[in-house]
Design a protein around this motif. Structure first.
Motif, mmCIF file in Angstrom:
data_model
loop_
_atom_site.group_PDB
_atom_site.id
_atom_site.type_symbol
_atom_site.label_atom_id
_atom_site.label_comp_id
_atom_site.label_asym_id
_atom_site.label_seq_id
_atom_site.Cartn_x
_atom_site.Cartn_y
_atom_site.Cartn_z
ATOM 1 N N LYS A 100 -18.332 -23.554 -0.772
ATOM 2 C CA LYS A 100 -17.270 -22.894 -1.543
ATOM 3 C C LYS A 100 -17.606 -22.859 -3.031
ATOM 4 N N HIS A 101 -18.574 -23.712 -3.443
ATOM 5 C CA HIS A 101 -18.862 -23.845 -4.867
ATOM 6 C C HIS A 101 -20.302 -23.490 -5.249
ATOM 7 N N CYS A 102 -21.190 -23.367 -4.264
ATOM 8 C CA CYS A 102 -22.574 -23.021 -4.585
ATOM 9 C C CYS A 102 -23.232 -22.300 -3.418
ATOM 10 N N ARG A 103 -24.438 -21.806 -3.685
ATOM 11 C CA ARG A 103 -25.259 -21.177 -2.651
ATOM 12 C C ARG A 103 -26.541 -22.009 -2.516
ATOM 13 N N PRO A 104 -26.562 -22.928 -1.551
ATOM 14 C CA PRO A 104 -27.716 -23.838 -1.439
ATOM 15 C C PRO A 104 -28.863 -23.245 -0.631
ATOM 16 N N ILE A 105 -30.075 -23.538 -1.052
ATOM 17 C CA ILE A 105 -31.263 -23.173 -0.298
ATOM 18 C C ILE A 105 -32.255 -24.330 -0.368
ATOM 19 N N VAL A 106 -32.818 -24.691 0.767
ATOM 20 C CA VAL A 106 -33.757 -25.810 0.844
ATOM 21 C C VAL A 106 -35.169 -25.290 0.611
ATOM 22 N N ILE A 107 -35.926 -26.019 -0.186
ATOM 23 C CA ILE A 107 -37.333 -25.713 -0.412
ATOM 24 C C ILE A 107 -38.142 -26.719 0.401
ATOM 25 N N GLU A 115 -38.572 -16.120 3.223
ATOM 26 C CA GLU A 115 -39.794 -15.975 2.438
ATOM 27 C C GLU A 115 -39.487 -15.964 0.952
ATOM 28 N N ASN A 116 -38.275 -15.496 0.624
ATOM 29 C CA ASN A 116 -37.810 -15.429 -0.763
ATOM 30 C C ASN A 116 -36.366 -15.896 -0.820
ATOM 31 N N VAL A 117 -35.909 -16.287 -1.996
ATOM 32 C CA VAL A 117 -34.520 -16.702 -2.163
ATOM 33 C C VAL A 117 -33.578 -15.575 -1.772
ATOM 34 N N SER A 118 -33.971 -14.347 -2.052
ATOM 35 C CA SER A 118 -33.134 -13.178 -1.750
ATOM 36 C C SER A 118 -32.905 -12.986 -0.248
ATOM 37 N N ASP A 119 -33.698 -13.654 0.589
ATOM 38 C CA ASP A 119 -33.524 -13.545 2.042
ATOM 39 C C ASP A 119 -32.405 -14.444 2.568
ATOM 40 N N ALA A 120 -31.916 -15.355 1.753
ATOM 41 C CA ALA A 120 -30.962 -16.366 2.214
ATOM 42 C C ALA A 120 -29.613 -15.762 2.595
ATOM 43 N N TYR A 121 -28.987 -16.350 3.599
ATOM 44 C CA TYR A 121 -27.648 -15.930 4.026
ATOM 45 C C TYR A 121 -26.557 -16.632 3.216
ATOM 46 N N PHE A 122 -26.793 -17.881 2.838
ATOM 47 C CA PHE A 122 -25.808 -18.708 2.122
ATOM 48 C C PHE A 122 -24.493 -18.794 2.895
ATOM 49 N N THR A 123 -24.613 -19.044 4.187
ATOM 50 C CA THR A 123 -23.449 -19.120 5.061
ATOM 51 C C THR A 123 -23.372 -20.497 5.697
ATOM 52 N N PHE A 124 -22.185 -21.097 5.668
ATOM 53 C CA PHE A 124 -22.018 -22.416 6.264
ATOM 54 C C PHE A 124 -22.371 -22.375 7.748
ATOM 55 N N GLY A 125 -23.101 -23.390 8.182
ATOM 56 C CA GLY A 125 -23.545 -23.451 9.568
ATOM 57 C C GLY A 125 -24.981 -23.009 9.734
ATOM 58 N N THR A 126 -25.506 -22.353 8.698
ATOM 59 C CA THR A 126 -26.899 -21.934 8.677
ATOM 60 C C THR A 126 -27.554 -22.511 7.432
ATOM 61 N N VAL A 127 -28.601 -23.298 7.601
ATOM 62 C CA VAL A 127 -29.322 -23.869 6.464
ATOM 63 C C VAL A 127 -30.502 -22.963 6.143
ATOM 64 N N ASP A 128 -30.448 -22.338 4.975
ATOM 65 C CA ASP A 128 -31.535 -21.476 4.527
ATOM 66 C C ASP A 128 -32.686 -22.339 4.029
ATOM 67 N N VAL A 129 -33.894 -22.044 4.490
ATOM 68 C CA VAL A 129 -35.074 -22.806 4.075
ATOM 69 C C VAL A 129 -36.132 -21.845 3.560
ATOM 70 N N LEU A 130 -36.465 -21.987 2.273
ATOM 71 C CA LEU A 130 -37.597 -21.248 1.726
ATOM 72 C C LEU A 130 -38.843 -21.947 2.269
ATOM 73 N N HIS A 131 -39.449 -21.336 3.259
ATOM 74 C CA HIS A 131 -40.460 -22.025 4.065
ATOM 75 C C HIS A 131 -41.799 -22.148 3.354
ATOM 76 N N LEU A 132 -42.258 -23.387 3.255
ATOM 77 C CA LEU A 132 -43.598 -23.686 2.775
ATOM 78 C C LEU A 132 -44.315 -24.410 3.913
ATOM 79 N N PRO A 133 -45.320 -23.794 4.523
ATOM 80 C CA PRO A 133 -46.009 -24.424 5.669
ATOM 81 C C PRO A 133 -46.906 -25.567 5.216
#
Length: 361
Positions: free
Chosen positions: A33-40, A64-82
């Protein structure tokens, strides 16, 4: 309508409990409700962490990019680094070059994202200093940018942002401490109590409080010696270095108070007398904050609360962090307490609001 800030969260050392507490923290719907989190981090490690904490209701979304993130609760967006060659073979709970390199690459990436404005704030999970420096020494090239040693996150951030004047702030809700020196011997810490550095930290503390929305902060400055030296009886640092720094700060319009005896200043701060305390060395600030922020339940034989937050001040970007280590002994069990990370994310959000307000002014 003001956009919610994007907060980049590093997974930390994959051998530790950082991935697990990240999943548990992002299971707090209120954060969204207060931020748009994305995991690196490494998406496969994060999927493994979902299993460790038993949250099959949470999905990992690979970006692949921050712009791809959904920022939706229940889904953890991960900027994937292999970063981990074989997740199933990777040993958790142990120091490794692979784990140290993974943690370092996540930090390097999130700093890059903050400097380019793709994330509004950064929040770091713990890395292991031994693993970090083993990896830097091992690669000594492109993966390490030629660096072979860092003391920790703070020095990595300072290096990659070109920051010369910075300090560490620890916080437990509205109880905050900043440090004149941190990772040096106690003997060297005493030698580092100089007027210029004390004044510098007072000024950084003032700016940080304003970034947190405190317009006229009350800044206590702790003494170095027992009873602040008793007018030189137990030491002269208060007379020669600390008090002159306070006087100069006050001449600049900063409400700096002290020097205040170190054996009473923290009780007063907890009582609301001050907004922040300038401490002279690492343990002077860390011990009182961790005493109130880390609570162990004797009967349950487990940590009831691990809620401290670490913030690096003086940087051109926002960096908050958990105030604990990698938890190697707890990794893979799914039992680690996530409140320190929740609080660190909250602090990152708070500081974006203050910076935005100050920028508008």
């Amino acid at each position: 309508m003001e956009m919610k800030p994007v907060v980049g969260i590093t997974m930390g050392d994959p051998a530790g409990n950082g991935p697990e507490i990240t999943i548990k923290a992002l299971a707090h719907e209120e954060l969204y409700k207060h931020c748009r989190p994305i995991v690196i981090g490494d998406a496969e490690i994060m999927k493994q962490a979902v299993g460790f904490v038993g949250r099959s209701d949470i999905n990992i979304h690979i970006c692949e990019n921050v712009s791809d993130a959904y920022f939706t609760f229940g889904t953890v967006d991960v900027l994937h680094l292999p970063l981990i060659k074989d997740v199933n073979a990777f040993q958790i709970g142990r120091v490794s070059v692979e784990g140290g390199n993974a943690a370092f690459q996540c930090v390097r990436k999130v700093i890059e994202l903050a400097l380019t404005g793709e994330v509004d704030a950064t929040c770091t999970n713990a890395l292991n200093k031994e693993a970090l420096n083993k990896s830097l020494e091992y690669y000594k090239g492109e993966k390490s940018d030629g660096y072979t040693h860092f003391d920790g996150h703070t020095e990595i951030y300072a290096t990659y942002t070109g920051t010369k004047k910075y300090t560490m702030m620890l916080a437990y809700h509205d109880f905050r401490v900043v440090h004149v020196s941190t990772h040096v011997s106690l003997r060297e810490a005493c030698d580092r109590v100089k007027k210029a550095r004390v004044l510098e930290v007072i000024e950084i503390a003032q700016e940080a409080c304003r970034d947190m929305g405190i317009e006229k902060p009350k800044i206590a400055v702790a003494g170095l010696n027992p009873h602040c030296g008793e007018n030189g009886l137990f030491g002269t640092e208060e007379i020669e270095e600390i008090k002159p720094a306070i006087e100069e700060a006050r001449a600049k319009g900063i409400n700096a108070i002290g020097p205040v005896p170190p054996d009473s200043v923290f009780s007063e701060a907890l009582g609301g007398w001050y907004d922040i305390v300038v401490c002279m060395y690492h343990d002077q600030g860390h011990i009182p904050l961790k005493t109130v922020g880390f609570v162990y339940d004797r009967e349950l034989q487990s940590w009831k609360a691990v809620e401290g937050v670490n913030v690096t001040l003086g940087l051109p970007i926002i960096r908050t962090s958990v105030d604990h280590g990698t938890g190697f002994a707890l990794a893979g069990k799914g039992t680690s307490n996530e409140l320190s990370l929740v609080n660190a994310i909250d602090y990152a959000i708070l500081m974006t609001k203050g910076k935005n307000k100050n920028n508008r002014n």
